[in-house]
Design an enzyme around this catalytic site. Sequence first.
Site, PDB file in Angstrom:
ATOM      1  CG  ASP A   1      -8.633  -2.901  -5.050  1.00  0.00           C
ATOM      2  OD1 ASP A   1      -8.155  -2.224  -4.141  1.00  0.00           O
ATOM      3  OD2 ASP A   1      -9.397  -3.859  -4.856  1.00  0.00           O
TER       4      ASP A   1
ATOM      5  NE  ARG B   1      -4.137  -1.690  -0.003  1.00  0.00           N
ATOM      6  CZ  ARG B   1      -5.323  -1.633   0.570  1.00  0.00           C
ATOM      7  NH1 ARG B   1      -5.675  -0.596   1.292  1.00  0.00           N
ATOM      8  NH2 ARG B   1      -6.185  -2.595   0.389  1.00  0.00           N
TER       9      ARG B   1
ATOM     10  CE1 TYR C   1     -12.928  -7.263   0.843  1.00  0.00           C
ATOM     11  CE2 TYR C   1     -11.143  -8.750   0.295  1.00  0.00           C
ATOM     12  CZ  TYR C   1     -11.628  -7.680   1.010  1.00  0.00           C
ATOM     13  OH  TYR C   1     -10.820  -7.035   1.897  1.00  0.00           O
TER      14      TYR C   1
ATOM     15  NE  ARG D   1      -6.824   5.178   2.052  1.00  0.00           N
ATOM     16  CZ  ARG D   1      -7.628   4.234   2.537  1.00  0.00           C
ATOM     17  NH1 ARG D   1      -8.881   4.509   2.814  1.00  0.00           N
ATOM     18  NH2 ARG D   1      -7.161   3.023   2.754  1.00  0.00           N
TER      19      ARG D   1
ATOM     20  NE  ARG E   1     -10.043   7.741  -3.170  1.00  0.00           N
ATOM     21  CZ  ARG E   1     -11.327   8.013  -3.029  1.00  0.00           C
ATOM     22  NH1 ARG E   1     -11.839   9.075  -3.609  1.00  0.00           N
ATOM     23  NH2 ARG E   1     -12.106   7.218  -2.331  1.00  0.00           N
TER      24      ARG E   1
HETATM   25  O1  CP3 Z   1       0.160  -1.521  -2.583  1.00  0.00           O
HETATM   26  C1  CP3 Z   1      -0.087  -0.565  -3.348  1.00  0.00           C
HETATM   27  O2  CP3 Z   1       0.310   0.594  -3.142  1.00  0.00           O
HETATM   28  C2  CP3 Z   1      -0.827  -0.854  -4.637  1.00  0.00           C
HETATM   29  C3  CP3 Z   1      -2.201  -0.616  -4.565  1.00  0.00           C
HETATM   30  C4  CP3 Z   1      -3.142  -1.579  -3.863  1.00  0.00           C
HETATM   31  C5  CP3 Z   1      -4.447  -1.145  -3.516  1.00  0.00           C
HETATM   32  N1  CP3 Z   1      -5.144  -2.232  -3.108  1.00  0.00           N
HETATM   33  C6  CP3 Z   1      -4.960   0.214  -3.639  1.00  0.00           C
HETATM   34  C7  CP3 Z   1      -6.077   0.639  -2.787  1.00  0.00           C
HETATM   35  C8  CP3 Z   1      -3.051  -2.926  -3.545  1.00  0.00           C
HETATM   36  C9  CP3 Z   1      -1.853  -3.859  -3.636  1.00  0.00           C
HETATM   37  C10 CP3 Z   1      -4.332  -3.337  -3.099  1.00  0.00           C
HETATM   38  C11 CP3 Z   1      -4.660  -4.725  -2.757  1.00  0.00           C
HETATM   39  C12 CP3 Z   1      -5.938  -4.996  -2.083  1.00  0.00           C
HETATM   40  N2  CP3 Z   1      -7.162  -4.427  -2.324  1.00  0.00           N
HETATM   41  C13 CP3 Z   1      -6.113  -5.977  -1.103  1.00  0.00           C
HETATM   42  C14 CP3 Z   1      -5.049  -6.913  -0.633  1.00  0.00           C
HETATM   43  C15 CP3 Z   1      -4.070  -6.172   0.171  1.00  0.00           C
HETATM   44  C16 CP3 Z   1      -4.312  -6.173   1.630  1.00  0.00           C
HETATM   45  O3  CP3 Z   1      -4.508  -5.094   2.186  1.00  0.00           O
HETATM   46  O4  CP3 Z   1      -4.258  -7.276   2.180  1.00  0.00           O
HETATM   47  C17 CP3 Z   1      -7.450  -5.953  -0.694  1.00  0.00           C
HETATM   48  C18 CP3 Z   1      -8.063  -6.797   0.370  1.00  0.00           C
HETATM   49  C19 CP3 Z   1      -8.105  -4.967  -1.494  1.00  0.00           C
HETATM   50  C20 CP3 Z   1      -9.542  -4.626  -1.483  1.00  0.00           C
HETATM   51  C21 CP3 Z   1      -9.737  -3.248  -1.018  1.00  0.00           C
HETATM   52  N3  CP3 Z   1      -9.421  -2.112  -1.741  1.00  0.00           N
HETATM   53  C22 CP3 Z   1     -10.286  -2.834   0.214  1.00  0.00           C
HETATM   54  C23 CP3 Z   1     -10.744  -3.772   1.311  1.00  0.00           C
HETATM   55  C24 CP3 Z   1     -10.298  -1.448   0.203  1.00  0.00           C
HETATM   56  C25 CP3 Z   1     -10.889  -0.553   1.245  1.00  0.00           C
HETATM   57  C26 CP3 Z   1     -10.069  -0.523   2.453  1.00  0.00           C
HETATM   58  C27 CP3 Z   1      -9.141   0.636   2.382  1.00  0.00           C
HETATM   59  O5  CP3 Z   1      -7.939   0.436   2.620  1.00  0.00           O
HETATM   60  O6  CP3 Z   1      -9.643   1.730   2.136  1.00  0.00           O
HETATM   61  C28 CP3 Z   1      -9.708  -1.015  -0.999  1.00  0.00           C
HETATM   62  C29 CP3 Z   1      -9.478   0.381  -1.426  1.00  0.00           C
HETATM   63  C30 CP3 Z   1      -8.093   0.735  -1.809  1.00  0.00           C
HETATM   64  N4  CP3 Z   1      -7.254  -0.042  -2.563  1.00  0.00           N
HETATM   65  C31 CP3 Z   1      -7.450   1.970  -1.526  1.00  0.00           C
HETATM   66  C32 CP3 Z   1      -6.192   1.905  -2.148  1.00  0.00           C
HETATM   67  C33 CP3 Z   1      -5.142   2.986  -2.192  1.00  0.00           C
HETATM   68  C34 CP3 Z   1      -8.040   3.115  -0.791  1.00  0.00           C
HETATM   69  C35 CP3 Z   1      -8.917   3.842  -1.743  1.00  0.00           C
HETATM   70  C36 CP3 Z   1      -9.125   5.281  -1.383  1.00  0.00           C
HETATM   71  O7  CP3 Z   1      -8.291   6.126  -1.786  1.00  0.00           O
HETATM   72  O8  CP3 Z   1     -10.147   5.592  -0.772  1.00  0.00           O
END
Ligand code: CP3
Length: 346
Positions: A74, A25, A151, A29, A38
Site C-alpha cells: 500500500d 488493484r 492523506y 477484493r 482477508r
Molecule cells: O494494485 C494492486 O493490486 C496492488 C495493491 C495496491 C493496494 N493499494 C492494495 C489495497 C495498490 C497499488 C494500492 C495503492 C493505493 N493505496 C492507492 C493508490 C491507488 C489508487 O487507488 O489510486 C491509494 C490511494 C491507497 C490508499 C488506500 N488503501 C485506500 C484509500 C484504501 C481503502 C480504500 C479501499 O479500496 O478499500 C486502501 C486499502 C487497500 N489497499 C485495499 C487493497 C487491496 C483494500 C483492503 C481490504 O482488503 O480491505
Amino acid sequence: MSSEHRFLKACRREPVDCTPVWMMRQAGRYLEEYRELRAKHSFLEMCRTPELAAEVTVQPLRRFELDAAIIFADILLPLPAMGIDLEFAKGEGPVIGNPVRTADDVAALTPIEPERDVPFLSEAIRMVRRELADRVPLIGFSGAPFTLASYIIEGGGSRNFVDTKTLMYGRPEVWHAFLDKVTEVVIAYLKYQIEAGAQALQLFDSWVGILSPRDYEEYVLPYSTRVFEGIGHSVPTIHFGTDTTTLLELMKQAGGDVIGLDWRVELSQAWELLGHDVAVQGNLDPIVLYADQTVIEERVKRVLDSAGGRPGHIFNLGHGILPTVPVENAGFMIDAVHRLSGCPKE
Ligand code: CP3
C-alpha cells in the site's frame, strides 16, 4: 529474458506482438480467494506478512493471462515509520490518528530506513519473483509526494482537500518543508523495491487532479521531478493520476516513461497532447466491467483503436478495479485485449 516481456517493451515504446494488459488493484477484493484470506487477517497484517502478500500478488495471475504482476502493498505503508499513526478502519479505509497540520508536526516527521521499517516488502518482492520465475515482470509502487501528503494532512480520504489546500495556500513554507520530507521517503521506498527485484515502478498521484496546472507547477512538480530523478533509469517508470487532463504535459515534464490516463480523456487526444515520445497506460472506465460482455468487447476495441497500434500502449483500467466487479468480466476483458490486438494463440 525479462527485458523481452511485452509489458517492459511497451514501457520502452518498442514494438510488441500484441498489447500488454494489467489492472490496477488486480490483487484484491473482487477475487474470492483474496476475500477468503482477508477474512482471517487484517489488511495491514496481510501487507506485513511476506508469505501472504506474495500469495495475494500471484492470485490474479493464476486466473488470468495478465502481462504484469503488481506487488501487494500500500502507498501508506511507510507512514508509521515517519511517526504517523495509521489504521485501516473496517469499511472506512485509512485513518490517521495524528494528521500533520503545523510546522511542528512537519518537524517531528522522521525519515524512513526501509531495511528496518518495511523489510517485509523486499521479502515479498523476492518471493513473488521466485514464484513467477520470469513468467511476467513485477511492478513495485509508491504514492507520489502530493497524494501521500494529502492523506497525511487530511487524516484519510477526502473530497475537497480543504486542509491540504489550506496548508498549501496559507503556509507555503510549511508545505514545502513537508513535501521535501515526503519526497525523501518516496525515493527511499522506491529504491528499496528496485533493489529487491521490482522490474518497473508506478508512482500513484491518484488525487493530484484536484489541482490547477499553476498550483501543480508550484507545489507538486518540483517534488515529483525529484522522485523520478532520484530513482534513476534502471527500471521503467509509470506516472499515474486521475482527472489529470489539464496536467498531463506537466506530469510528463516531472517524469515517467509511461503516463497513466484515466477514462475522462480520449486516449488518442491525450497521447497527441503528450507527444508520442512517451508511452501511455490506460484507459478503460472500470465501470465498463459491470456491463454485458458485448459492451466490454466494444469498449476494449475503442481503447485499442484510440491507441492505433502505436508502440508504447499498455492497456489498463483508468483507475483500480472495484471490489464488486464480476470476476469473469475481468477475465473477458483481458482476453479481449489480447485477441483484438492480435496475440499469437497460446
Ligand atoms: O494494485 C494492486 O493490486 C496492488 C495493491 C495496491 C493496494 N493499494 C492494495 C489495497 C495498490 C497499488 C494500492 C495503492 C493505493 N493505496 C492507492 C493508490 C491507488 C489508487 O487507488 O489510486 C491509494 C490511494 C491507497 C490508499 C488506500 N488503501 C485506500 C484509500 C484504501 C481503502 C480504500 C479501499 O479500496 O478499500 C486502501 C486499502 C487497500 N489497499 C485495499 C487493497 C487491496 C483494500 C483492503 C481490504 O482488503 O480491505
